[in-house]
Design an enzyme around this catalytic site. Structure first.
Site, PDB file in Angstrom:
ATOM      1  N   ARG A  54       0.845  -1.418   0.017  1.00  0.00           N
ATOM      2  CA  ARG A  54      -0.408   0.172  -0.104  1.00  0.00           C
ATOM      3  C   ARG A  54       1.079   1.139  -0.142  1.00  0.00           C
ATOM      4  NH1 ARG A  54      -2.449  -4.072   1.846  1.00  0.00           N
ATOM      5  NH2 ARG A  54      -0.542  -4.748   2.634  1.00  0.00           N
ATOM      6  N   THR A  55       2.158   1.500   0.807  1.00  0.00           N
ATOM      7  CA  THR A  55       2.665   2.775   1.044  1.00  0.00           C
ATOM      8  C   THR A  55       3.241   2.834  -0.446  1.00  0.00           C
ATOM      9  OG1 THR A  55       2.607   2.156   3.749  1.00  0.00           O
ATOM     10  CG2 THR A  55       3.756   3.784   2.731  1.00  0.00           C
ATOM     11  N   LYS A  82      25.856  -5.410  -0.742  1.00  0.00           N
ATOM     12  CA  LYS A  82      27.105  -5.535  -1.024  1.00  0.00           C
ATOM     13  C   LYS A  82      27.865  -5.190   0.443  1.00  0.00           C
ATOM     14  CE  LYS A  82      27.285  -4.857  -6.010  1.00  0.00           C
ATOM     15  NZ  LYS A  82      27.230  -4.629  -7.218  1.00  0.00           N
ATOM     16  N   ARG A 104      10.877   3.207   3.908  1.00  0.00           N
ATOM     17  CA  ARG A 104      10.610   3.294   4.955  1.00  0.00           C
ATOM     18  C   ARG A 104      11.503   2.133   4.936  1.00  0.00           C
ATOM     19  NH1 ARG A 104       5.735  -1.000   4.599  1.00  0.00           N
ATOM     20  NH2 ARG A 104       4.260   0.524   5.466  1.00  0.00           N
ATOM     21  N   HIS A 132       4.597   5.836  11.789  1.00  0.00           N
ATOM     22  CA  HIS A 132       4.296   5.739   9.993  1.00  0.00           C
ATOM     23  C   HIS A 132       2.410   6.890  10.010  1.00  0.00           C
ATOM     24  CE1 HIS A 132       2.980   4.148   6.707  1.00  0.00           C
ATOM     25  NE2 HIS A 132       2.790   2.521   7.375  1.00  0.00           N
TER      26      HIS A 132
HETATM   27  N1   CP Z   1      -0.620  -0.060   5.977  1.00  0.00           N
HETATM   28  C1   CP Z   1       0.937   0.114   5.306  1.00  0.00           C
HETATM   29  O1   CP Z   1       2.079   0.593   6.096  1.00  0.00           O
HETATM   30  O2   CP Z   1       0.934  -1.297   4.570  1.00  0.00           O
HETATM   31  P1   CP Z   1       2.196  -1.662   3.384  1.00  0.00           P
HETATM   32  O3   CP Z   1       3.441  -2.290   4.828  1.00  0.00           O
HETATM   33  O4   CP Z   1       1.340  -2.863   2.738  1.00  0.00           O
HETATM   34  O5   CP Z   1       2.783   0.147   2.974  1.00  0.00           O
END
Ligand code: CP
Length: 308
Positions: A54-55, A82, A104, A132
């Protein structure tokens, strides 16, 4: 702000400004005319050191809808493999003059550290169990659109709170907007010192869900339980999995949320997750694109004004 690293430093009025802009993008995204120019000429790099559906997809779509040149770093195929460090990788990309870096990372604090080293705007797409922020913002927009307001609601966040950056960012955002927050889950999955955030804590779903407006379910974050206690899925579903019976304790019009990815039959009944009369899980995904468009739009305006 130069970056979006978390909900913690945001003022309630800044949250409202971002949600108002995201609301207008959400409406526009439902039309044939989805494209804008807010990020025209800017370079956006997505660096995901942890899996995402999603993100990552919504940050990419958001950037492209606003005219940015978007590059997704394939971290599995990068020189991280590496032995290159996070900071060396970031400085390498920084030398290519990106404007927006979406990151992320599995370690809490890694994105803050990186933001101190680079010249561009950094957006935290989830760091360890820390924050998040865009998830909490898209959850807030989903709630505001479903309930008509984002204050004085009773909101239950259920499950593995201890390992959840989604829970942390939501607790901060929903608390700043003056909602009543109930945390429900096994004591082994409750973070120490959570009482200081002003939340009520329950280990029984029926009690905790009584008369709430919003039920937010979370996944068991097994990848962060490193050697600690992992509950059996069957036992967990019996006690903490959301089904129609447990939901009947909430208000009759309570909405069901889940940030995804969800594990059907572990934290939520699959039929309930698909029930469009109760579940807003697909709306959350839809709002994700709008919120990320708004977040990058606002940061880009700052980049322009900082450059004079
Ligand atoms: N909700 C969320 O962060 O989903 P993903 O890990 O798929 O990005």
């Amino acid at each position: 702000h130069r970056h979006l690293l978390g909900i913690e430093p945001l003022h309630p009025s800044e949250i409202t400004t971002l949600l108002d802009l995201a609301d207008s993008y959400a409406d526009k995204n439902r039309t044939a005319d989805k494209h804008g120019t807010a990020l025209k000429g800017l370079t956006q790099i997505n660096m995901f050191f942890e899996n995402s559906t999603r993100t990552q997809a919504s940050f990419e779509i958001a950037g492209k809808r606003l005219g940015a040149d978007v590059m997704n770093m394939a971290m599995q195929a990068s020189s991280i493999k590496k032995g290159e460090t996070l900071i060396d990788t970031a400085m390498t990309l920084n030398a290519m003059h990106p404007d927006l870096l979406v990151v992320r990372h599995p370690q809490s604090g890694a994105v803050d550290l990186l933001a101190q080293k680079v010249n561009c705007a950094v957006l935290n797409a989830g760091d360890g169990r820390h924050e998040h922020p865009t998830q909490a913002l898209l959850d807030a927009l989903t709630i505001r659109r479903a309930k008509g307001r984002l204050h004085r609601l009773s909101i239950a966040i259920c499950g593995d709170i201890a390992h959840s950056r989604v829970a942390r960012s939501n607790i901060m955002l929903l608390g700043k907007m003056e909602n009543r927050i109930r945390l429900i889950g096994p004591p082994t999955l409750m973070p120490a010192g959570i009482a200081e955030f002003g939340c009520e804590v329950f280990d029984n779903m029926e009690e905790g869900l009584k008369d709430v407006d919003v039920v937010m379910m979370l996944r068991l974050q097994k990848e962060r339980m490193d050697g600690g206690f992992i509950p059996s899925e069957r036992e967990y579903y019996h006690r903490y999995g959301l089904d129609a019976e447990k939901l009947s304790h909430a208000k009759p019009d309570a909405i069901v949320m889940h940030p995804g990815p969800m594990n059907r039959g572990v934290e939520i009944d699959g039929t309930l997750a698909d029930d469009i009369n109760r579940s807003v899980i697909q709306d959350q995904v839809e709002m994700g694109v709008a919120v990320r468009m708004a977040a990058m739009d606002l940061l880009a305006r700052n980049l322009v004004s900082n450059r004079g």
